[in-house]
Design an enzyme around this catalytic site. Structure first.
Site, mmCIF file in Angstrom:
data_model
loop_
_atom_site.group_PDB
_atom_site.id
_atom_site.type_symbol
_atom_site.label_atom_id
_atom_site.label_comp_id
_atom_site.label_asym_id
_atom_site.label_seq_id
_atom_site.Cartn_x
_atom_site.Cartn_y
_atom_site.Cartn_z
ATOM 1 N N ILE A 1 14.126 -3.665 -0.834
ATOM 2 C CA ILE A 1 12.872 -4.223 -0.287
ATOM 3 C C ILE A 1 12.552 -3.576 1.063
ATOM 4 N N GLY A 2 13.600 -3.378 1.873
ATOM 5 C CA GLY A 2 13.385 -2.792 3.199
ATOM 6 C C GLY A 2 12.689 -1.442 3.128
ATOM 7 N N LYS B 1 23.170 -16.979 3.427
ATOM 8 C CA LYS B 1 21.751 -16.791 3.766
ATOM 9 C C LYS B 1 21.178 -18.057 4.391
ATOM 10 N N LEU C 1 24.009 1.577 5.768
ATOM 11 C CA LEU C 1 24.168 2.418 4.571
ATOM 12 C C LEU C 1 25.432 2.003 3.809
ATOM 13 N N TYR D 1 26.726 -16.194 -1.473
ATOM 14 C CA TYR D 1 25.561 -15.445 -0.978
ATOM 15 C C TYR D 1 24.514 -16.406 -0.420
ATOM 16 N N ALA E 1 24.711 -19.502 0.409
ATOM 17 C CA ALA E 1 25.182 -20.323 1.529
ATOM 18 C C ALA E 1 25.147 -19.515 2.830
ATOM 19 N N GLY F 1 28.988 -21.134 -11.343
ATOM 20 C CA GLY F 1 28.050 -21.879 -10.477
ATOM 21 C C GLY F 1 26.613 -21.406 -10.610
ATOM 22 N N THR G 1 15.686 -16.445 1.543
ATOM 23 C CA THR G 1 15.565 -16.366 0.083
ATOM 24 C C THR G 1 15.325 -17.747 -0.523
ATOM 25 N N ASP G 2 14.713 -17.773 -1.704
ATOM 26 C CA ASP G 2 14.510 -19.071 -2.382
ATOM 27 C C ASP G 2 15.842 -19.673 -2.839
ATOM 28 N N GLU G 3 16.911 -18.824 -2.865
ATOM 29 C CA GLU G 3 18.214 -19.341 -3.326
ATOM 30 C C GLU G 3 18.775 -20.407 -2.405
ATOM 31 N N ASP H 1 25.652 -1.028 12.138
ATOM 32 C CA ASP H 1 25.854 -2.397 11.654
ATOM 33 C C ASP H 1 25.083 -3.379 12.535
ATOM 34 N N PRO I 1 24.374 -7.268 -20.724
ATOM 35 C CA PRO I 1 25.183 -8.492 -20.606
ATOM 36 C C PRO I 1 24.363 -9.690 -20.128
HETATM 37 P P1 NAD Z 1 19.656 -4.474 -0.815
HETATM 38 O O1 NAD Z 1 21.063 -4.855 -1.098
HETATM 39 O O2 NAD Z 1 18.940 -3.555 -1.729
HETATM 40 O O3 NAD Z 1 19.574 -3.808 0.644
HETATM 41 C C1 NAD Z 1 20.269 -4.308 1.744
HETATM 42 C C2 NAD Z 1 20.243 -3.242 2.841
HETATM 43 O O4 NAD Z 1 20.915 -3.771 3.996
HETATM 44 C C3 NAD Z 1 20.988 -1.948 2.467
HETATM 45 O O5 NAD Z 1 20.232 -0.836 2.865
HETATM 46 C C4 NAD Z 1 22.295 -2.038 3.246
HETATM 47 O O6 NAD Z 1 22.836 -0.782 3.574
HETATM 48 C C5 NAD Z 1 21.839 -2.803 4.477
HETATM 49 N N1 NAD Z 1 22.932 -3.524 5.150
HETATM 50 C C6 NAD Z 1 23.882 -4.324 4.560
HETATM 51 N N2 NAD Z 1 24.724 -4.796 5.501
HETATM 52 C C7 NAD Z 1 24.294 -4.301 6.694
HETATM 53 C C8 NAD Z 1 24.749 -4.447 8.023
HETATM 54 N N3 NAD Z 1 25.813 -5.190 8.330
HETATM 55 N N4 NAD Z 1 24.068 -3.809 9.013
HETATM 56 C C9 NAD Z 1 22.990 -3.040 8.719
HETATM 57 N N5 NAD Z 1 22.521 -2.861 7.474
HETATM 58 C C10 NAD Z 1 23.169 -3.490 6.469
HETATM 59 O O7 NAD Z 1 18.891 -5.841 -0.626
HETATM 60 P P2 NAD Z 1 17.375 -6.239 -1.004
HETATM 61 O O8 NAD Z 1 17.345 -6.707 -2.401
HETATM 62 O O9 NAD Z 1 16.470 -5.155 -0.556
HETATM 63 O O10 NAD Z 1 17.205 -7.527 -0.066
HETATM 64 C C11 NAD Z 1 16.719 -7.377 1.258
HETATM 65 C C12 NAD Z 1 16.634 -8.750 1.902
HETATM 66 O O11 NAD Z 1 15.776 -9.602 1.155
HETATM 67 C C13 NAD Z 1 17.987 -9.480 1.968
HETATM 68 O O12 NAD Z 1 18.029 -10.168 3.196
HETATM 69 C C14 NAD Z 1 17.928 -10.470 0.818
HETATM 70 O O13 NAD Z 1 18.713 -11.595 1.081
HETATM 71 C C15 NAD Z 1 16.442 -10.816 0.807
HETATM 72 N N6 NAD Z 1 15.883 -11.233 -0.503
HETATM 73 C C16 NAD Z 1 16.073 -10.440 -1.603
HETATM 74 C C17 NAD Z 1 15.455 -10.801 -2.811
HETATM 75 C C18 NAD Z 1 15.637 -9.956 -4.062
HETATM 76 O O14 NAD Z 1 15.225 -10.401 -5.136
HETATM 77 N N7 NAD Z 1 16.210 -8.764 -3.991
HETATM 78 C C19 NAD Z 1 14.700 -11.973 -2.882
HETATM 79 C C20 NAD Z 1 14.549 -12.755 -1.730
HETATM 80 C C21 NAD Z 1 15.131 -12.353 -0.535
HETATM 81 O O1 DAU Z 2 15.967 -15.555 -5.888
HETATM 82 C C1 DAU Z 2 16.099 -14.593 -4.886
HETATM 83 C C2 DAU Z 2 17.404 -13.856 -5.089
HETATM 84 O O2 DAU Z 2 17.240 -13.097 -6.290
HETATM 85 C C3 DAU Z 2 17.769 -12.943 -3.929
HETATM 86 O O3 DAU Z 2 17.986 -13.727 -2.781
HETATM 87 C C4 DAU Z 2 19.016 -12.118 -4.259
HETATM 88 O O4 DAU Z 2 19.265 -11.184 -3.220
HETATM 89 C C5 DAU Z 2 18.772 -11.363 -5.554
HETATM 90 O O5 DAU Z 2 19.930 -10.668 -5.927
HETATM 91 C C6 DAU Z 2 18.352 -12.325 -6.670
HETATM 92 O O6 DAU Z 2 19.440 -13.196 -7.046
HETATM 93 P P1 DAU Z 2 19.723 -13.557 -8.590
HETATM 94 O O7 DAU Z 2 21.131 -13.957 -8.711
HETATM 95 O O8 DAU Z 2 18.672 -14.456 -9.133
HETATM 96 O O9 DAU Z 2 19.443 -12.093 -9.217
HETATM 97 P P2 DAU Z 2 20.224 -11.228 -10.316
HETATM 98 O O10 DAU Z 2 19.394 -10.011 -10.539
HETATM 99 O O11 DAU Z 2 21.649 -11.033 -9.985
HETATM 100 O O12 DAU Z 2 20.139 -12.173 -11.593
HETATM 101 C C7 DAU Z 2 18.900 -12.630 -12.105
HETATM 102 C C8 DAU Z 2 19.205 -13.542 -13.276
HETATM 103 O O13 DAU Z 2 19.764 -12.750 -14.338
HETATM 104 C C9 DAU Z 2 20.240 -14.605 -12.967
HETATM 105 O O14 DAU Z 2 19.913 -15.802 -13.666
HETATM 106 C C10 DAU Z 2 21.544 -14.032 -13.507
HETATM 107 C C11 DAU Z 2 21.077 -13.211 -14.697
HETATM 108 N N1 DAU Z 2 21.911 -12.018 -14.988
HETATM 109 C C12 DAU Z 2 22.166 -11.160 -13.972
HETATM 110 C C13 DAU Z 2 22.962 -10.044 -14.175
HETATM 111 C C14 DAU Z 2 23.270 -9.081 -13.053
HETATM 112 C C15 DAU Z 2 22.401 -11.799 -16.268
HETATM 113 O O15 DAU Z 2 22.137 -12.585 -17.192
HETATM 114 N N2 DAU Z 2 23.188 -10.699 -16.476
HETATM 115 C C16 DAU Z 2 23.509 -9.819 -15.483
HETATM 116 O O16 DAU Z 2 24.250 -8.841 -15.739
#
Ligand code: NAD
Ligand code: DAU
Length: 342
Positions: free
Chosen positions: A12-13, A155, A33, A151, A153, A276, A127-129, A61, A206
């Site tokens: 997302i960043g 956040k 990175l 995760y 918790a 969980g 996050t909505d989690e 970091d 899976p």
């Molecule tokens: P991502 O894992 O793709 O990217 C995380 C980035 O943070 C990476 O570039 C990593 O190198 C960097 N990073 C990790 N630890 C670090 C540290 N200690 N110092 C500096 N950089 C560090 O994650 P994403 O999916 O892009 O999520 C970005 C943000 O959005 C997160 O805060 C996540 O909780 C939040 N979020 C994600 C989703 C989703 O669906 N992916 C949904 C809601 C909120």
């Molecule tokens: O809701 C926001 C969150 O969404 C973010 O805060 C997290 O960073 C992001 O990773 C995501 O969390 P989820 O656990 O919902 O996403 P994930 O892609 O891991 O899984 C989405 C759904 O799919 C979840 O119900 C678990 C299921 N799943 C996931 C994987 C990786 C599977 O069934 N099989 C899989 O292999």
């Protein structure tokens, strides 16, 4: 003035960095990175002479106080958007330590530096989690938090710490809680890119448990547009939900991917569920809508474009899907899949 984007080399960043430099904003990225950070996500920005001069990278970091203070004192930062996090639930179940460090302690370091240097705006990407499972209806920003995996918790810890800095020190904080993002450049450990890339390679998909868990999908470009909107129109000290309005069963998303790629349904394998596992996420986004922002991208269009992106960018994800990724994949899935028939 510059905007500091932490975690700007992640999924997302990197989209948010692109949005900012395309608007002509001066951007500083701080990214450790980790396995999830990837400079290839920013290649188009670095290689374009127009955008490259708007972009500066620090590899490091967010927990490193000295480095964070050095950036604040030398880079004219007035806004920080904190995306940096350990972000994958399954990895947090295997080992939570890095999640506590980055998602809690890292937020603390950024908040302290922001207080010291008088930052004008701090956007904490939560996050909505943090709400936990939605048994019925949809969560409002005022609902209680009930995170249920390491995760979410950690956040929730970062989310509430940011809020405490608003209440206690009047640090101008906005907290966003988005639903599940999807789109280009998402690391293939996550559900949608894992299933797309596995299906392209004719590998098993899976699906955890009965696959009847529900997620609300928001396109990453909509999510970034909402953050940009809130930087201008959001009120300090407030929390904003950002959802896509696209609640789908996981099994339906898996079938859609299979159909779109014209692969056999037999690739889907129901495997041992996530420990969980939150059954359903759902957000009430009336607060954001009342300010005048709504998502634009329909899930069925967004997922089709996302699938096309993974078809057209196989070098990007094939470079990732080896080494560290395969080690993690085997650890996470080898005991889940049924043994292959001889
Ligand atoms: P991502 O894992 O793709 O990217 C995380 C980035 O943070 C990476 O570039 C990593 O190198 C960097 N990073 C990790 N630890 C670090 C540290 N200690 N110092 C500096 N950089 C560090 O994650 P994403 O999916 O892009 O999520 C970005 C943000 O959005 C997160 O805060 C996540 O909780 C939040 N979020 C994600 C989703 C989703 O669906 N992916 C949904 C809601 C909120
Ligand atoms: O809701 C926001 C969150 O969404 C973010 O805060 C997290 O960073 C992001 O990773 C995501 O969390 P989820 O656990 O919902 O996403 P994930 O892609 O891991 O899984 C989405 C759904 O799919 C979840 O119900 C678990 C299921 N799943 C996931 C994987 C990786 C599977 O069934 N099989 C899989 O292999």
């Amino acid at each position: 003035m510059s905007i500091l984007i932490t975690g700007g080399a992640g999924f997302i960043g990197s989209h948010f960095v692109r949005l900012m430099v395309n608007q002509g904003r001066q951007v500083v990225v701080l990214d450790k990175l980790t396995y999830a950070g990837n400079l290839e996500n920013l290649k188009d920005i670095v290689e374009n002479s127009k955008t490259s001069k708007l972009f500066k990278l620090y590899k490091g970091d967010i927990c490193n106080q000295e480095l964070v203070e050095h950036i604040f004192s030398s880079e004219n930062i007035d806004t920080i958007v904190n995306f940096a996090a350990e972000s994958h639930v399954d990895r947090s179940i295997l080992s939570a330590s890095a999640f506590i460090d980055t998602d809690m302690k890292g937020v603390f370091v950024l908040l302290e530096a922001s207080k010291r240097f008088g930052i004008k705006k701090f956007i904490q990407i939560s996050t909505d989690e943090v709400y936990g499972t939605a048994h019925s209806g949809a969560f409002k920003e005022t609902d209680a938090l009930n995170p249920s995996n390491p995760y979410s918790a950690s956040k929730a810890g970062g989310d509430r710490l940011a809020y405490a800095y608003w209440v206690t020190y009047k640090l101008p904080i906005i907290i966003t809680r988005a639903s599940n993002n999807y789109g280009a450049y998402q690391y293939p450990e996550k559900f949608i890119p894992l299933f797309i890339t596995n299906a392209i390679e004719d590998r098993k998909l899976p699906l955890y448990g009965d696959g009847r868990q529900v997620r609300d999908w928001v396109h990453v470009e909509d999510h970034c547009a909402a953050i940009d909107f809130l930087m201008a129109c959001g009120k300090d000290g407030e929390v904003y939900n950002i959802g896509g309005g696209n609640e789908r069963y996981n099994v339906d998303v898996a079938n859609l991917i299979i159909d779109e790629l014209k692969k056999p349904k037999t690739l889907i394998e129901h495997v041992k569920d996530r420990e969980g596992h939150d059954r359903r996420y759902a957000l009430d986004c009336a607060k954001l809508a009342a300010l005048g922002w709504k998502p634009k991208i329909k899930f069925e269009n967004g997922i089709r474009d996302t699938i096309k992106w993974y078809i057209n960018n196989q070098a990007w994800w094939k470079r990732i899907k080896n080494g560290e990724f395969m080690e993690y994949y085997n650890r996470q899935y080898s005991h889940r899949f049924a043994p292959a028939k001889s």
